[in-house]
Design a protein around this motif. Sequence first.
Motif, mmCIF file in Angstrom:
data_model
loop_
_atom_site.group_PDB
_atom_site.id
_atom_site.type_symbol
_atom_site.label_atom_id
_atom_site.label_comp_id
_atom_site.label_asym_id
_atom_site.label_seq_id
_atom_site.Cartn_x
_atom_site.Cartn_y
_atom_site.Cartn_z
ATOM 1 N N PHE A 1 -32.918 4.800 -3.247
ATOM 2 C CA PHE A 1 -32.538 4.445 -1.887
ATOM 3 C C PHE A 1 -33.784 4.480 -1.002
ATOM 4 O O PHE A 1 -34.885 4.774 -1.467
ATOM 5 N N THR A 2 -33.619 4.212 0.276
ATOM 6 C CA THR A 2 -34.754 4.145 1.178
ATOM 7 C C THR A 2 -35.574 5.435 1.134
ATOM 8 O O THR A 2 -35.013 6.534 1.069
ATOM 9 N N GLN A 3 -36.893 5.280 1.146
ATOM 10 C CA GLN A 3 -37.801 6.411 0.970
ATOM 11 C C GLN A 3 -38.352 6.900 2.309
ATOM 12 O O GLN A 3 -38.383 6.154 3.296
ATOM 13 N N ASN A 4 -38.796 8.156 2.332
ATOM 14 C CA ASN A 4 -39.204 8.770 3.597
ATOM 15 C C ASN A 4 -40.713 8.968 3.729
ATOM 16 O O ASN A 4 -41.167 9.644 4.638
ATOM 17 N N SER A 5 -41.498 8.408 2.808
ATOM 18 C CA SER A 5 -42.948 8.574 2.917
ATOM 19 C C SER A 5 -43.658 7.445 2.180
ATOM 20 O O SER A 5 -43.099 6.829 1.260
ATOM 21 N N ASP A 6 -44.896 7.197 2.584
ATOM 22 C CA ASP A 6 -45.706 6.190 1.897
ATOM 23 C C ASP A 6 -45.934 6.569 0.442
ATOM 24 O O ASP A 6 -45.953 5.704 -0.446
ATOM 25 N N ALA A 7 -46.115 7.879 0.203
ATOM 26 C CA ALA A 7 -46.363 8.339 -1.173
ATOM 27 C C ALA A 7 -45.189 7.992 -2.081
ATOM 28 O O ALA A 7 -45.375 7.531 -3.222
ATOM 29 N N ASN A 8 -43.959 8.191 -1.581
ATOM 30 C CA ASN A 8 -42.777 7.880 -2.391
ATOM 31 C C ASN A 8 -42.615 6.375 -2.592
ATOM 32 O O ASN A 8 -42.246 5.918 -3.674
ATOM 33 N N CYS A 9 -42.893 5.602 -1.537
ATOM 34 C CA CYS A 9 -42.813 4.139 -1.660
ATOM 35 C C CYS A 9 -43.809 3.632 -2.699
ATOM 36 O O CYS A 9 -43.488 2.778 -3.530
ATOM 37 N N ASN A 10 -45.020 4.171 -2.649
ATOM 38 C CA ASN A 10 -46.046 3.770 -3.621
ATOM 39 C C ASN A 10 -45.665 4.173 -5.036
ATOM 40 O O ASN A 10 -45.888 3.424 -5.999
ATOM 41 N N PHE B 1 -41.604 0.785 -10.863
ATOM 42 C CA PHE B 1 -40.836 -0.411 -11.202
ATOM 43 C C PHE B 1 -41.679 -1.458 -11.924
ATOM 44 O O PHE B 1 -41.156 -2.433 -12.450
ATOM 45 N N GLY B 2 -42.990 -1.246 -11.935
ATOM 46 C CA GLY B 2 -43.843 -2.073 -12.771
ATOM 47 C C GLY B 2 -44.516 -3.223 -12.048
ATOM 48 O O GLY B 2 -44.246 -3.527 -10.883
ATOM 49 N N SER B 3 -45.410 -3.869 -12.775
ATOM 50 C CA SER B 3 -46.176 -4.999 -12.249
ATOM 51 C C SER B 3 -46.015 -6.192 -13.176
ATOM 52 O O SER B 3 -45.489 -6.085 -14.279
ATOM 53 N N PRO C 1 -47.572 -5.714 -8.058
ATOM 54 C CA PRO C 1 -46.283 -5.027 -8.214
ATOM 55 C C PRO C 1 -45.124 -6.010 -8.144
ATOM 56 O O PRO C 1 -45.167 -6.973 -7.363
ATOM 57 N N ILE C 2 -44.105 -5.760 -8.944
ATOM 58 C CA ILE C 2 -42.903 -6.588 -8.866
ATOM 59 C C ILE C 2 -42.243 -6.400 -7.504
ATOM 60 O O ILE C 2 -41.749 -7.348 -6.890
ATOM 61 N N TYR C 3 -42.232 -5.139 -7.030
ATOM 62 C CA TYR C 3 -41.722 -4.831 -5.695
ATOM 63 C C TYR C 3 -42.806 -4.098 -4.920
ATOM 64 O O TYR C 3 -43.275 -3.045 -5.345
ATOM 65 N N GLN C 4 -43.194 -4.642 -3.796
ATOM 66 C CA GLN C 4 -44.203 -4.012 -2.958
ATOM 67 C C GLN C 4 -43.661 -2.700 -2.376
ATOM 68 O O GLN C 4 -42.444 -2.538 -2.211
ATOM 69 N N PRO C 5 -44.530 -1.737 -2.046
ATOM 70 C CA PRO C 5 -44.068 -0.468 -1.460
ATOM 71 C C PRO C 5 -43.178 -0.652 -0.239
ATOM 72 O O PRO C 5 -42.240 0.124 -0.021
ATOM 73 N N SER C 6 -43.424 -1.690 0.546
ATOM 74 C CA SER C 6 -42.625 -1.911 1.758
ATOM 75 C C SER C 6 -41.149 -2.143 1.444
ATOM 76 O O SER C 6 -40.275 -1.848 2.271
#
Length: 412
Positions: free
Chosen positions: A315-324, A330-332, A380-385
């Motif tokens: 689910f939605t993440q609360n930090s840049d570190a978790n998003c990264n 999820f892979g590239s 990345p398949i899914y960007q951190p954003s």
Amino acid sequence: MAILHKLFEQSSSDDLINSVGNLIVSGVENKGSYIIYKDMVAHALSTKKTIILANGAIIDSERETMEAFVKSSLSDRTLFSFGYGDYSDSVDILTAFSNPIEKAEFIIKAASLISGLSEAIKSVGKRFYCYAIEAFDSLGMSYKFNDLLDLNIELVKSKVSLTALSDLEKENRFMFLNDATTYASIAALSTALFPLKFDGLSRMFSGSTSLNSVLGEGNMIMLNATPTEEANKKKTFLDLTLNSIAKFLEKNKTSSKVLFINRKADFVDVEVVRSILEFNSTLKYSMYFFIEDISKYISINGNDILDSTKSYLVFTQNSDANCNFWSQFFGSREMKDISHSYTAKKGLLSSMIPSVGGGVVASPKNYKTTTQTIQKVVKPIYQPSVFLELKNTDVMVFSRAPLKRRKAKIEV
């Protein structure tokens, strides 16, 4: 059809213990994650799995709502609701263990969780409790967890003297029990174990109901800790209870379907978590583990629990570190990166501008030549954003086998 079946594109008849396996749910708690949590419980109840629900920060109103919901769904099965200092339900925790050594180790683990003890004190304590429990067993005496916490050396010596041990073996045990180091170590252990009695955990662990009955087919076991409870009390309660349940299930009820749900309890001993996750490889047990801050959890406990987990809901993440982290997880994939470069040049063209003397005037004109470059790059398949911008009912789904990586919406 359960929501998890839809998210992981499983048939409604599939047993999720096999198809989804161990599951990590990560991210800020929101509407979507709470819907998932309730659906997990409801589906497990409908399929008559034995459920061990550990909630590390449950408020009273939520606990009461859950208990009412569960009771309406259990039919001929039973709900057990345990909490630190809550005596409404109790269990004979020693029934989780099959011999004096395991029981002694459990007592030492309890003391170690409360107070830092040296290895020397632990070793002496384990030997002391082994001698005591062996003596009680040989004499046919009954005892509970709180009885063992009240032991003193003189009582144990008197019981050892009544056993059928050889005179030589009795003498060896008396030498140990009379040693000054033993007295000092047992005094330290008694001090360490006192909070278990003072806060009531020993009472909850000293009931008349066996763990076998508590973990009956299709029963639900709620382990409740409140947000206001001291962190060390919550950890002691959940670590000891889950450890005992895991030890028991490892040897018993191997044909049962068992589901562990850990919510708001990522402080549970990682060794206990590992042992539960490993069940899924050979037994019909699985674990759904809610971890809000995955980077923090891994920094404390390491990332090897990921190796024993098959499925993930993010689910939605609360930090840049978790998003990264999740973007990398999820892979590239290799993509074509097309870039263009432009080179400006000047040339002369006859512009159709009349001159004073007649004819046309040659005037300069700019030209651009374009160069296109194509190269393969890994992105990345899914960007951190993506993991930051998920809405309340959006979730990223990942499965190892078969491999799935997709964004989904939770629909009730």
